[in-house]
Design a protein around this motif. Structure first.
Motif, PDB file in Angstrom:
ATOM      1  N   VAL A   1     -51.208 -39.474 -15.128  1.00 49.00           N
ATOM      2  CA  VAL A   1     -51.966 -38.757 -13.817  1.00 49.00           C
ATOM      3  C   VAL A   1     -51.330 -38.647 -12.466  1.00 49.00           C
ATOM      4  O   VAL A   1     -51.824 -38.096 -11.794  1.00 49.00           O
ATOM      5  N   GLU A   2     -50.062 -39.405 -12.348  1.00 50.03           N
ATOM      6  CA  GLU A   2     -49.716 -39.261 -10.933  1.00 50.03           C
ATOM      7  C   GLU A   2     -48.690 -37.657 -11.374  1.00 50.03           C
ATOM      8  O   GLU A   2     -49.017 -37.671 -10.378  1.00 50.03           O
ATOM      9  N   GLU A   3     -48.518 -36.722 -12.389  1.00 43.76           N
ATOM     10  CA  GLU A   3     -48.286 -35.838 -12.365  1.00 43.76           C
ATOM     11  C   GLU A   3     -49.309 -35.012 -12.337  1.00 43.76           C
ATOM     12  O   GLU A   3     -49.367 -34.026 -11.200  1.00 43.76           O
ATOM     13  N   LEU A   4     -50.995 -35.296 -12.533  1.00 40.86           N
ATOM     14  CA  LEU A   4     -52.117 -34.034 -12.518  1.00 40.86           C
ATOM     15  C   LEU A   4     -52.576 -34.421 -10.752  1.00 40.86           C
ATOM     16  O   LEU A   4     -52.635 -33.531 -10.182  1.00 40.86           O
ATOM     17  N   ILE A   5     -52.281 -35.854 -10.634  1.00 39.84           N
ATOM     18  CA  ILE A   5     -52.711 -35.716  -9.184  1.00 39.84           C
ATOM     19  C   ILE A   5     -51.532 -34.840  -7.801  1.00 39.84           C
ATOM     20  O   ILE A   5     -52.020 -33.775  -7.244  1.00 39.84           O
ATOM     21  N   SER A   6     -50.335 -34.562  -8.142  1.00 39.94           N
ATOM     22  CA  SER A   6     -49.022 -34.115  -7.722  1.00 39.94           C
ATOM     23  C   SER A   6     -49.541 -33.010  -7.386  1.00 39.94           C
ATOM     24  O   SER A   6     -49.521 -31.921  -6.565  1.00 39.94           O
ATOM     25  N   TYR A   7     -49.415 -32.525  -9.077  1.00 38.22           N
ATOM     26  CA  TYR A   7     -49.265 -30.388  -9.556  1.00 38.22           C
ATOM     27  C   TYR A   7     -51.079 -30.317  -8.804  1.00 38.22           C
ATOM     28  O   TYR A   7     -51.391 -29.439  -7.813  1.00 38.22           O
ATOM     29  N   SER A   8     -51.937 -30.950  -9.040  1.00 38.28           N
ATOM     30  CA  SER A   8     -53.748 -31.172  -7.701  1.00 38.28           C
ATOM     31  C   SER A   8     -53.705 -30.198  -6.457  1.00 38.28           C
ATOM     32  O   SER A   8     -53.984 -29.831  -6.352  1.00 38.28           O
ATOM     33  N   ASP A   9     -52.650 -31.127  -5.920  1.00 35.36           N
ATOM     34  CA  ASP A   9     -52.622 -31.259  -4.895  1.00 35.36           C
ATOM     35  C   ASP A   9     -51.882 -30.216  -4.284  1.00 35.36           C
ATOM     36  O   ASP A   9     -52.301 -28.945  -3.356  1.00 35.36           O
ATOM     37  N   ASP A  10     -50.118 -29.484  -4.570  1.00 32.05           N
ATOM     38  CA  ASP A  10     -50.122 -28.811  -4.650  1.00 32.05           C
ATOM     39  C   ASP A  10     -51.136 -27.885  -4.385  1.00 32.05           C
ATOM     40  O   ASP A  10     -50.598 -26.278  -4.387  1.00 32.05           O
TER      41      ASP A  10
ATOM     42  N   GLN B   1     -51.005 -37.740  -0.147  1.00 33.48           N
ATOM     43  CA  GLN B   1     -49.634 -38.200  -0.645  1.00 33.48           C
ATOM     44  C   GLN B   1     -49.320 -39.827  -0.794  1.00 33.48           C
ATOM     45  O   GLN B   1     -48.444 -39.772  -1.132  1.00 33.48           O
ATOM     46  N   SER B   2     -49.038 -40.023   0.435  1.00 33.86           N
ATOM     47  CA  SER B   2     -48.333 -40.924   0.775  1.00 33.86           C
ATOM     48  C   SER B   2     -49.096 -42.043   0.333  1.00 33.86           C
ATOM     49  O   SER B   2     -48.282 -43.111   0.037  1.00 33.86           O
ATOM     50  N   LYS B   3     -50.021 -42.303  -0.724  1.00 28.89           N
ATOM     51  CA  LYS B   3     -50.537 -43.826  -0.742  1.00 28.89           C
ATOM     52  C   LYS B   3     -51.181 -43.010  -2.024  1.00 28.89           C
ATOM     53  O   LYS B   3     -51.772 -41.712  -2.087  1.00 28.89           O
ATOM     54  N   ILE B   4     -51.678 -44.265  -2.910  1.00 31.67           N
ATOM     55  CA  ILE B   4     -53.002 -43.832  -3.876  1.00 31.67           C
ATOM     56  C   ILE B   4     -53.932 -43.955  -3.236  1.00 31.67           C
ATOM     57  O   ILE B   4     -54.253 -45.341  -2.713  1.00 31.67           O
ATOM     58  N   SER B   5     -55.349 -43.228  -3.416  1.00 29.08           N
ATOM     59  CA  SER B   5     -56.593 -44.138  -2.900  1.00 29.08           C
ATOM     60  C   SER B   5     -57.469 -42.616  -3.257  1.00 29.08           C
ATOM     61  O   SER B   5     -57.052 -42.147  -3.734  1.00 29.08           O
TER      62      SER B   5
ATOM     63  N   LYS C   1     -64.575 -47.802  -1.984  1.00 32.76           N
ATOM     64  CA  LYS C   1     -63.469 -47.503  -2.020  1.00 32.76           C
ATOM     65  C   LYS C   1     -62.041 -48.487  -2.287  1.00 32.76           C
ATOM     66  O   LYS C   1     -62.653 -49.465  -1.980  1.00 32.76           O
ATOM     67  N   PHE C   2     -61.154 -47.744  -2.705  1.00 29.74           N
ATOM     68  CA  PHE C   2     -59.633 -48.397  -2.629  1.00 29.74           C
ATOM     69  C   PHE C   2     -58.305 -47.571  -1.993  1.00 29.74           C
ATOM     70  O   PHE C   2     -58.161 -46.436  -2.373  1.00 29.74           O
ATOM     71  N   ASP C   3     -57.345 -48.784  -1.457  1.00 29.75           N
ATOM     72  CA  ASP C   3     -56.261 -47.911  -1.141  1.00 29.75           C
ATOM     73  C   ASP C   3     -54.791 -49.596  -1.237  1.00 29.75           C
ATOM     74  O   ASP C   3     -55.079 -49.886  -1.443  1.00 29.75           O
ATOM     75  N   TYR C   4     -53.972 -47.899  -1.684  1.00 31.94           N
ATOM     76  CA  TYR C   4     -53.058 -49.109  -2.431  1.00 31.94           C
ATOM     77  C   TYR C   4     -51.253 -48.439  -1.485  1.00 31.94           C
ATOM     78  O   TYR C   4     -51.694 -47.297  -1.994  1.00 31.94           O
ATOM     79  N   ASP C   5     -51.133 -49.090  -1.651  1.00 32.39           N
ATOM     80  CA  ASP C   5     -49.569 -48.948  -0.614  1.00 32.39           C
ATOM     81  C   ASP C   5     -48.596 -48.838  -1.517  1.00 32.39           C
ATOM     82  O   ASP C   5     -47.850 -49.657  -2.262  1.00 32.39           O
ATOM     83  N   THR C   6     -47.606 -47.426  -2.290  1.00 31.67           N
ATOM     84  CA  THR C   6     -47.275 -47.783  -3.644  1.00 31.67           C
ATOM     85  C   THR C   6     -45.694 -48.140  -2.968  1.00 31.67           C
ATOM     86  O   THR C   6     -44.296 -48.660  -3.841  1.00 31.67           O
ATOM     87  N   THR C   7     -45.225 -48.779  -1.577  1.00 28.63           N
ATOM     88  CA  THR C   7     -43.500 -49.082  -1.085  1.00 28.63           C
ATOM     89  C   THR C   7     -44.225 -50.308  -1.647  1.00 28.63           C
ATOM     90  O   THR C   7     -43.459 -51.220  -1.691  1.00 28.63           O
ATOM     91  N   LYS C   8     -45.360 -51.362  -1.265  1.00 28.06           N
ATOM     92  CA  LYS C   8     -45.676 -52.462  -2.233  1.00 28.06           C
ATOM     93  C   LYS C   8     -46.299 -52.936  -3.202  1.00 28.06           C
ATOM     94  O   LYS C   8     -45.880 -54.236  -3.994  1.00 28.06           O
ATOM     95  N   MET C   9     -46.499 -52.035  -3.934  1.00 29.15           N
ATOM     96  CA  MET C   9     -46.683 -52.131  -5.918  1.00 29.15           C
ATOM     97  C   MET C   9     -46.261 -50.884  -6.829  1.00 29.15           C
ATOM     98  O   MET C   9     -45.551 -50.247  -5.992  1.00 29.15           O
TER      99      MET C   9
END
Length: 200
Positions: free
Chosen positions: A10-19, A160-164, A177-185
């Motif tokens: 899922v993470e790779e898919l989101i990164s690839y989609s953004d690029d 891309q700085s957070k998962i939302s 709405k959901f919003d996660y800070d990957t530096t804390k989780m």
């Protein structure tokens, strides 16, 4: 509990989609390549015409040179006057010089034609690559649409700085709405929390 390998996909898919979306936002690249291809085809056609003209002239000069050589041979065998032989010799030298210049022009046209052919092939390869990107974009959009339909999750790919994103519940007409800070989780904790939310 979510599988960690599934989380990585899922993470790779989101990164690839953004690029991919960043690359395809500006249609000027495709238009530029299309205009270059048209220009290359036009230049290629012009070079073909010049090449054929140069070949025709080269054949004509070769015929003239052969005729002068025959005249010189005939003149030599018939012991023609020296003045006529000198004239024929000068004419032959002039035709040989014309032939040399024509060969140089022919060589330059051939080199230009080869360059244009390489440019055309390069443009075709870029066009194929763009077509593949378009297909990948469509496939990615369809995949994201399927994921959204199955999981009711619509990710926000702009930051891309957070998962939302949003969890859409059509039957309840609700959007959460959901919003996660990957530096804390950790990513795994984020996935588990999202799955708990959509499974509730």
């Amino acid at each position: 509990m979510a599988d960690s390998s599934r989380n990585v996909d899922v993470e790779e898919l989101i990164s690839y989609s953004d690029d991919l979306l960043k690359v395809l936002r500006d249609p000027r690249d495709l238009n530029g390549l299309f205009h270059c291809l048209q220009h290359s085809l036009s230049l290629s056609s012009t070079c073909d015409s010049d090449l054929n003209d140069a070949r025709s002239l080269l054949q004509d000069y070769q015929k003239k040179i052969d005729a002068y050589k025959r005249k010189i041979e005939e003149a030599g065998s018939e012991t023609v006057a020296d003045a006529e032989l000198d004239l024929l010799q000068r004419e032959l030298e002039e035709e040989l010089e014309k032939e040399r210049l024509l060969k140089e022009e022919f060589r330059a046209i051939r080199d230009e034609f080869n360059d244009l052919e390489q440019q055309r092939m390069s443009i075709q390869e870029q066009k194929k690559a763009l077509h593949k990107i378009e297909q990948d974009k469509l496939r990615t959009q369809m995949t994201l649409s399927m994921y959204a339909s199955v999981t009711n999750i619509v990710p926000n790919l702009d930051d891309q700085s957070k998962i939302s994103g949003y969890i859409v519940e059509k039957d309840k007409n609700a959007v959460q709405k959901f919003d996660y800070d990957t530096t804390k989780m950790t990513i795994l904790d984020v996935c588990n929390d999202i799955w708990k939310t959509i499974s509730a």
